[in-house]
Design a protein around this motif. Structure first.
Motif, mmCIF file in Angstrom:
data_model
loop_
_atom_site.group_PDB
_atom_site.id
_atom_site.type_symbol
_atom_site.label_atom_id
_atom_site.label_comp_id
_atom_site.label_asym_id
_atom_site.label_seq_id
_atom_site.Cartn_x
_atom_site.Cartn_y
_atom_site.Cartn_z
ATOM 1 N N GLY A 15 0.804 -1.211 0.000
ATOM 2 C CA GLY A 15 0.000 0.000 0.000
ATOM 3 C C GLY A 15 0.839 1.264 0.000
ATOM 4 N N LEU A 16 2.020 1.174 0.611
ATOM 5 C CA LEU A 16 2.858 2.367 0.777
ATOM 6 C C LEU A 16 3.546 2.775 -0.522
ATOM 7 N N PHE A 17 3.917 1.792 -1.330
ATOM 8 C CA PHE A 17 4.731 2.061 -2.512
ATOM 9 C C PHE A 17 3.911 2.098 -3.803
ATOM 10 N N ARG A 18 2.677 2.524 -3.729
ATOM 11 C CA ARG A 18 1.866 2.727 -4.935
ATOM 12 C C ARG A 18 2.166 4.112 -5.512
ATOM 13 N N LEU A 19 2.264 4.208 -6.822
ATOM 14 C CA LEU A 19 2.655 5.459 -7.469
ATOM 15 C C LEU A 19 1.695 6.599 -7.137
ATOM 16 N N ASN A 20 0.395 6.348 -7.226
ATOM 17 C CA ASN A 20 -0.570 7.425 -6.966
ATOM 18 C C ASN A 20 -0.427 7.956 -5.546
ATOM 19 N N ALA A 21 -0.224 7.044 -4.589
ATOM 20 C CA ALA A 21 -0.057 7.466 -3.191
ATOM 21 C C ALA A 21 1.226 8.261 -3.028
ATOM 22 N N GLU A 34 0.662 11.854 -4.410
ATOM 23 C CA GLU A 34 -0.161 12.656 -3.498
ATOM 24 C C GLU A 34 0.603 13.026 -2.234
ATOM 25 N N ASN A 35 1.368 12.086 -1.704
ATOM 26 C CA ASN A 35 2.152 12.361 -0.493
ATOM 27 C C ASN A 35 3.288 13.341 -0.772
ATOM 28 N N GLU A 71 6.788 24.437 -10.121
ATOM 29 C CA GLU A 71 7.705 23.856 -11.107
ATOM 30 C C GLU A 71 8.630 22.814 -10.476
ATOM 31 N N HIS A 72 9.071 23.089 -9.240
ATOM 32 C CA HIS A 72 9.918 22.103 -8.548
ATOM 33 C C HIS A 72 9.161 20.783 -8.375
ATOM 34 N N PHE A 73 7.895 20.907 -7.979
ATOM 35 C CA PHE A 73 7.108 19.692 -7.758
ATOM 36 C C PHE A 73 6.875 18.949 -9.076
ATOM 37 N N LYS A 74 6.622 19.667 -10.151
ATOM 38 C CA LYS A 74 6.369 19.017 -11.436
ATOM 39 C C LYS A 74 7.578 18.194 -11.884
ATOM 40 N N ILE A 75 8.773 18.726 -11.655
ATOM 41 C CA ILE A 75 9.983 17.974 -12.000
ATOM 42 C C ILE A 75 10.075 16.706 -11.151
ATOM 43 N N TYR A 76 9.827 16.857 -9.842
ATOM 44 C CA TYR A 76 9.908 15.702 -8.942
ATOM 45 C C TYR A 76 8.818 14.681 -9.277
ATOM 46 N N GLU A 77 7.638 15.154 -9.602
ATOM 47 C CA GLU A 77 6.539 14.256 -9.970
ATOM 48 C C GLU A 77 6.895 13.456 -11.215
ATOM 49 N N MET A 98 8.687 11.160 6.248
ATOM 50 C CA MET A 98 7.479 11.208 7.075
ATOM 51 C C MET A 98 6.240 11.490 6.226
ATOM 52 N N TYR A 99 6.410 12.269 5.152
ATOM 53 C CA TYR A 99 5.290 12.638 4.298
ATOM 54 C C TYR A 99 5.102 11.632 3.161
ATOM 55 N N LEU A 100 6.207 11.261 2.540
ATOM 56 C CA LEU A 100 6.128 10.424 1.352
ATOM 57 C C LEU A 100 5.733 8.986 1.698
ATOM 58 N N PHE A 101 6.268 8.479 2.809
ATOM 59 C CA PHE A 101 5.988 7.095 3.219
ATOM 60 C C PHE A 101 5.556 7.066 4.688
ATOM 61 N N PRO A 102 4.346 7.546 4.981
ATOM 62 C CA PRO A 102 3.904 7.594 6.378
ATOM 63 C C PRO A 102 3.840 6.198 6.994
ATOM 64 N N GLY A 103 4.401 6.073 8.188
ATOM 65 C CA GLY A 103 4.407 4.788 8.878
ATOM 66 C C GLY A 103 5.663 3.986 8.671
ATOM 67 N N LEU A 104 6.508 4.408 7.733
ATOM 68 C CA LEU A 104 7.756 3.677 7.506
ATOM 69 C C LEU A 104 8.611 3.696 8.763
#
Length: 396
Positions: free
Chosen positions: A296-302, A305-306, A321-327, A383-389
């Motif tokens: 559940g944690l490593f799904r692309l859509n999640a 969004e995270n 623009e920074h986020f678009k590059i990272y996305e 903490m944001y990208l993979f909550p609970g890791l």
């Protein structure tokens, strides 16, 4: 230390093989459908997380930032830094990561089980300063990669006498090697998975070294499971499951399987079969739970969004623009620098300015000044990208 194998009694083997089959299925689902560069970075991330939770089981709280630095040091083959807080904990993390990095380069079948265990202990201890190798309660320094020559007691458990350790380890290798030599198909794979957890307990029971047995036994278990060809095993961790309630349940299950046989209905060995079966059932269920969590944690859509949330809350000075590059990097796994201009609809010169901020936050990397860009997962975004890791408290 008998029984070393599952008894062929109605219900016992079928039950545990059923749980192993569930683990196999969950592990397959855990393997995310993501580009290879992302999978490589997730595997490294899980390797660091595995180190964190293995240390936590031993009562050592190593911060994710220290794990990150230990991974960087191990990959760059440099020594850990000095002059920082929690230096010993970071050194422990470096030792663990160095050992798991080495373990990737060998196989149990080619090297032999006992040689692997001895070498893993040697590499782990070699990465530690001498004062961390002093055996507790003595003035002796532990010899890296050598079986113990002293008597020990672990809680209520009294392991075999030191002079008997080589004989126990010979028997250990003799019994478990055949499981890795069979083709990992059908019931052979289920048998190998199940007996890997039994071997994990029996190695801890022998307690072949003065110290470091817990970490080495878990590194051995990870290597064993990886050779069982569990799909997706690189992106989930047994140690995270074992570390729940700081490992107290894991340790109590280990302890319960240490007990002597309890009557005629408790197997035919010296030790309790019921306690061992309960331990294996616990392990397989923990593995299944961890594989499902990571799926559940490593799904692309999640992840996308995270990441959007992380940019809004953590990296407030960065722009859309920074986020678009990272996305785009999360979607494709890599990006040619020249193609980034089209992603944000800016000139090449302007786009290069956006790269700088992303590099400064370690959100991207590149093998050279003009090389391909890759996404990164620094401790600041976890903490944001993979909550609970990791527990949220580790980022406060």
């Amino acid at each position: 230390m008998e029984p070393l194998l599952l008894a062929s009694r109605p219900g016992v083997t079928e039950k545990l093989y059923g749980f192993a089959s569930d683990l196999l299925a969950a592990s397959g689902k855990a393997y995310p459908q993501l580009p290879p560069p992302i999978l490589e970075r997730l595997a490294t991330l899980v390797q660091g997380m595995n180190c964190y939770y293995s240390n936590l089981i031993e009562g050592h709280r190593t911060l994710p930032i220290d794990i990150e630095k230990a991974l960087q040091a191990a990959q760059n083959k440099t020594k850990p830094e000095t002059g920082y807080s929690q230096e010993e904990l970071r050194t422990l993390a470096q030792a663990h990561v160095s050992t798991t990095e080495w373990a990737k380069t060998v196989t149990l079948q080619q090297m032999g089980i006992n040689n692997f265990i001895l070498e893993a202990h040697r590499i782990f201890c070699t990465a530690l300063p001498e004062d961390m190798l002093i055996i507790e309660g003595t003035k002796k320094t532990m010899t890296a990669g050598r079986y113990r020559d002293i008597e020990v007691q672990v809680g209520e458990h009294i392991p075999p006498a030191a002079q008997q350790v080589p004989r126990f380890m010979e028997r250990f290798e003799q019994v478990y090697t055949p499981f890795l030599q069979k083709k990992m198909l059908g019931q052979s794979r289920l048998a190998a998975i199940t007996h890997g957890f039994i071997a994990h307990h029996r190695l801890a029971w022998i307690h072949p070294f003065p110290d470091g047995n817990g970490r080495i036994s878990r590194i051995f278990l990870d290597k064993w499971l990886s050779e069982c060809s569990l799909p997706g095993f690189s992106v989930w961790s047994m140690s995270r499951g074992f570390a729940r309630d700081r490992g107290n349940t894991y340790k109590s299950r280990l302890h319960n399987a240490d007990q002597p046989r309890m009557g005629d209905l408790d197997g035919r060995g010296n030790l309790t079969e019921k306690g061992l079966v309960d331990f294996v059932e616990y392990c397989v269920q923990q593995g299944t739970d961890q594989a499902e969590f990571m799926a559940g944690l490593f799904r692309l859509n999640a992840m996308i969004e995270n990441a959007k949330l992380a940019f809004a809350l953590k990296y407030k000075d960065l722009k859309t623009e920074h986020f678009k590059i990272y996305e785009r990097l999360l979607i494709d796994g890599q990006l040619e620098r020249g193609d980034a201009s089209a992603v944000i609809n800016k000139s090449s010169a302007t786009t290069r300015k956006y790269f700088k901020a992303l590099f400064d936050y370690k959100l991207i990397s590149s093998p050279s000044e003009k090389g391909i860009l890759y996404p990164e997962f620094p401790s600041g975004i976890l903490m944001y990208l993979f909550p609970g890791l990791y527990p949220p408290s580790e980022f406060i």
